[in-house]
Design a protein around this motif. Structure first.
Motif, PDB file in Angstrom:
ATOM      1  N   TYR A 129      15.487   5.074  48.288  1.00 15.91           N
ATOM      2  CA  TYR A 129      15.247   5.143  49.730  1.00 15.91           C
ATOM      3  C   TYR A 129      13.807   5.552  50.033  1.00 15.91           C
ATOM      4  O   TYR A 129      13.352   5.419  51.181  1.00 15.91           O
ATOM      5  CB  TYR A 129      16.231   6.135  50.381  1.00 15.91           C
ATOM      6  CG  TYR A 129      16.281   7.477  49.704  1.00 15.91           C
ATOM      7  CD1 TYR A 129      15.386   8.481  50.050  1.00 15.91           C
ATOM      8  CD2 TYR A 129      17.213   7.725  48.695  1.00 15.91           C
ATOM      9  CE1 TYR A 129      15.411   9.712  49.414  1.00 15.91           C
ATOM     10  CE2 TYR A 129      17.247   8.951  48.058  1.00 15.91           C
ATOM     11  CZ  TYR A 129      16.355   9.948  48.409  1.00 15.91           C
ATOM     12  OH  TYR A 129      16.386  11.159  47.767  1.00 15.91           O
ATOM     13  N   GLN A 130      13.083   6.035  49.029  1.00 19.86           N
ATOM     14  CA  GLN A 130      11.668   6.357  49.213  1.00 19.86           C
ATOM     15  C   GLN A 130      10.765   5.162  48.881  1.00 19.86           C
ATOM     16  O   GLN A 130       9.564   5.212  49.075  1.00 19.86           O
ATOM     17  CB  GLN A 130      11.287   7.544  48.327  1.00 19.86           C
ATOM     18  CG  GLN A 130      11.998   8.831  48.703  1.00 19.86           C
ATOM     19  CD  GLN A 130      11.628   9.987  47.785  1.00 19.86           C
ATOM     20  OE1 GLN A 130      10.774   9.863  46.909  1.00 19.86           O
ATOM     21  NE2 GLN A 130      12.279  11.123  47.984  1.00 19.86           N
ATOM     22  N   TYR A 134      21.001   6.554  47.259  1.00 21.21           N
ATOM     23  CA  TYR A 134      21.029   7.417  48.438  1.00 21.21           C
ATOM     24  C   TYR A 134      22.151   8.444  48.328  1.00 21.21           C
ATOM     25  O   TYR A 134      21.951   9.642  48.570  1.00 21.21           O
ATOM     26  CB  TYR A 134      21.201   6.535  49.678  1.00 21.21           C
ATOM     27  CG  TYR A 134      21.447   7.277  50.970  1.00 21.21           C
ATOM     28  CD1 TYR A 134      20.453   8.044  51.553  1.00 21.21           C
ATOM     29  CD2 TYR A 134      22.683   7.170  51.621  1.00 21.21           C
ATOM     30  CE1 TYR A 134      20.683   8.704  52.748  1.00 21.21           C
ATOM     31  CE2 TYR A 134      22.918   7.820  52.820  1.00 21.21           C
ATOM     32  CZ  TYR A 134      21.905   8.593  53.381  1.00 21.21           C
ATOM     33  OH  TYR A 134      22.129   9.243  54.560  1.00 21.21           O
ATOM     34  N   SER A 167      19.080  12.699  54.452  1.00 17.66           N
ATOM     35  CA  SER A 167      18.982  12.722  55.920  1.00 17.66           C
ATOM     36  C   SER A 167      19.935  11.661  56.451  1.00 17.66           C
ATOM     37  O   SER A 167      20.660  11.030  55.688  1.00 17.66           O
ATOM     38  CB  SER A 167      17.536  12.449  56.368  1.00 17.66           C
ATOM     39  OG  SER A 167      17.152  11.131  56.023  1.00 17.66           O
ATOM     40  N   HIS A 170      17.814   6.715  59.661  1.00 15.18           N
ATOM     41  CA  HIS A 170      16.444   7.189  59.491  1.00 15.18           C
ATOM     42  C   HIS A 170      15.971   7.007  58.048  1.00 15.18           C
ATOM     43  O   HIS A 170      14.827   6.599  57.803  1.00 15.18           O
ATOM     44  CB  HIS A 170      16.345   8.661  59.887  1.00 15.18           C
ATOM     45  CG  HIS A 170      15.002   9.264  59.617  1.00 15.18           C
ATOM     46  ND1 HIS A 170      13.913   9.028  60.427  1.00 15.18           N
ATOM     47  CD2 HIS A 170      14.573  10.089  58.613  1.00 15.18           C
ATOM     48  CE1 HIS A 170      12.875   9.674  59.940  1.00 15.18           C
ATOM     49  NE2 HIS A 170      13.246  10.323  58.851  1.00 15.18           N
ATOM     50  N   CYS A 171      16.840   7.279  57.097  1.00 14.60           N
ATOM     51  CA  CYS A 171      16.449   7.292  55.689  1.00 14.60           C
ATOM     52  C   CYS A 171      16.327   5.892  55.107  1.00 14.60           C
ATOM     53  O   CYS A 171      15.475   5.652  54.252  1.00 14.60           O
ATOM     54  CB  CYS A 171      17.470   8.093  54.889  1.00 14.60           C
ATOM     55  SG  CYS A 171      16.962   8.441  53.194  1.00 14.60           S
TER      56      CYS A 171
END
Length: 565
Positions: free
Chosen positions: A53-54, A79, A86, A90-91
């Protein structure tokens, strides 16, 4: 009208819709098997043990979601395993951008992804927001993309230029320097994905391997050589990598935005999860592989030069010969291709039946005439509308030719070359150089498993499916020995794209890669041995004479022939 000083705004919507409206074949849609998708994601380093997710991954042509669904599943697993740091919307919203031109494919894939998101506890509203961020409907080569990406993966479309609307093709050419010559659209797809990678980012594609060696791939090879690291290459020819049979000759390519380095290579792996996992682990491992199925080669990407992706020994020998001998056309030989007419049924026929002046037709040699290793003419000829100086003949001087051409005017005038030059409507696509008919030459068909080289003593004009070599310096019989030997096969196989069944393309661009000593530097004993070996009609005899000519070591001879002959 646009204001002065501003570029006009061009609306491509109609052209994009026309491209999207084609059937799957016209759109270049080919769907990849799940095992191969997982393999590419592993090779690209998009694995669920990482905080995906980053990351930001780009899928440029997602079709039915063959890549996108496994990407989503890996992203969601990562995730969840990292404790849902989060809220999901949003994430996850910035983690994927996926582009598709075909509306029905988008709708089907959205539905499937929504089901996956729901199965992971994401609300219907949240899924809708995520999908709104992830999916872009449009032409990838024109679409706005929000940022750089850590990964780009996929199977780009195979679309020939003839199927692209002219307005789009012009725009593509203005934006993408790699859309060169006859390049298929997957080439600028790769260029855009590479340029959208952030430093350290990785591209993992499965697509045709033609760009790696063909002329049209030169600008893309140069881009990769200059700014990227060709980290992995897996030859997928003759493997069932797709859900349907395809005629493309495919490879998996892993390219990173980092300084150049060695390339790890594997050939035709078995399409089974455990086999692909073993290959991927060897390719991404920190240390050089000891797995015999994976080799590491340095210096593969070298400017525009075609990539040699075979054995280390083969690469070393090719480079050695290139350093010692000049190119074939630098030693007095000329490579060409026979005549393309654009209307063979009009310009070509039985020589005696072509109802034109005798001076306006030439005996024609075709592939069918040399099947048995010598020219056995079957009686065909080609109409020659050119003077010896290359200008078109005045039809008023040749009434029989004029009458014949006028009878077939509708066919002849419908060709592109006639539409572009109405005054020269009766020309053949290629200019006919009459003097070539009477020159001794070597004839070589395009596609063969081994070199099929026939000596023609100067009586026929070659057809467009035959390449020819003439020389004012080299004895053509001696040159014939070189061209049927393992040396010629070494160069052509190194630089040529391979066809199904192991066939090679003996095209001019590859024949010109062959290295030769200058004829004046060949001792008489070796000259005689070369000519005699062709007369013997045995490839082993040609190999021995040619290997002596190049002073190959026993090991090099064995590498070429497999038996040291």
């Amino acid at each position: 009208m646009a204001r002065q000083g501003l570029l006009p705004i061009i609306d491509f919507s109609d052209a994009v819709e026309a491209l999207a409206a084609g059937n799957a074949e016209d759109r270049g849609a080919v769907f990849t098997r799940r095992e191969v998708v997982e393999f590419i994601l592993d090779l690209a380093g998009y694995t669920q043990d990482l905080p995906l997710y980053q990351f930001r991954i780009l899928e440029p042509s997602f079709g039915n979601g063959d890549f996108l669904l496994p990407v989503v599943e890996r992203l969601l697993a990562a995730y969840i395993s990292h404790g849902k740091p989060s809220d999901a919307v949003h994430c996850l919203s910035s983690a994927i951008r996926a582009v598709e031109i075909h509306p029905d494919s988008i709708q089907r894939t959205r539905t499937r992804i929504a089901e996956v998101l729901a199965s992971h506890g994401i609300t219907k509203r949240g899924a809708a927001e995520i999908l709104q961020s992830w999916i872009i409907h449009g032409d990838f080569l024109l679409a706005d993309l929000p940022w750089k990406f850590t990964h780009a993966v996929g199977n780009p479309p195979y679309v020939r230029q003839e199927l692209i609307p002219d307005v789009l093709l012009r725009e593509y050419r203005s934006r993408y320097t790699t859309l060169y010559d006859r390049a298929d659209v997957y080439v600028p797809f790769m260029e855009r994905c590479l340029r959208r990678l952030e430093p350290g980012g990785t591209l993992g594609f499965i697509c045709s391997d033609r760009w790696m060696k063909n002329r049209y791939g030169g600008p893309l090879r140069e881009l990769v050589s200059r700014e990227y690291h060709l980290a992995g290459y897996i030859d997928m020819v003759d493997t069932p990598a797709f859900h349907s049979d395809v005629t493309a000759y495919t490879a998996v390519t892993i390219i990173r935005r980092e300084p150049p380095g060695p390339t790890r290579i594997a050939h035709r792996p078995r399409i089974a999860p455990e086999e692909l996992a073993r290959i991927s682990q060897a390719i991404v491992a920190k240390d050089a592989p000891r797995n015999s199925d994976v080799v590491e080669i340095r210096g593969v990407a070298n400017g525009r030069e075609p990539w040699i992706l075979d054995s280390l020994d083969q690469l070393a020998l090719v480079r050695k010969l290139e350093s010692q001998f000049p190119l074939l056309e630098e030693v007095g030989c000329k490579v060409g291709i026979g005549v393309a007419t654009g209307a063979d049924k009009v310009f070509i026929g039985r020589f005696d039946s072509l109802d034109v002046e005798t001076s306006r037709k030439l005996p024609l040699v075709r592939t069918a005439d040399i099947q048995n290793g010598t020219v056995q003419w079957q009686g065909f000829g080609v109409i020659n509308p050119f003077n010896r100086d290359g200008t078109l003949v005045d039809l008023r001087r040749f009434p029989k030719l004029a009458g014949y051409l006028e009878t077939h005017a509708n066919v002849i005038r419908s060709r592109n070359c006639a539409k572009k030059n109405p005054r020269g409507w009766y020309r053949t696509i290629d200019r006919i150089h009459e003097h070539l008919t009477y020159q001794p030459k070597l004839l070589i068909p395009d596609i063969k498993g081994t070199a099929h080289v026939v000596y023609e003593d100067g009586r026929f004009y070659p057809h467009h499916n035959l390449y020819y070599i003439t020389s004012d310096e080299w004895d053509l019989r001696a040159l014939q020995a070189v061209l049927v030997s393992g040396i010629a096969h070494l160069f052509v196989s190194s630089y040529s794209t391979q066809m199904r069944g192991g066939y090679l393309r003996f095209q001019a661009q590859y024949l010109r890669r062959i290295r030769l000593p200058r004829w004046r530097d060949v001792p008489k004993r070796e000259r005689d041995a070369l000519v005699k070996s062709v007369g013997a009609g045995r490839s082993a005899a040609c190999n021995r004479a040619v290997f002596d000519l190049y002073d190959l070591s026993p090991r090099e001879r064995k590498m070429i022939t497999g038996d040291g002959a």
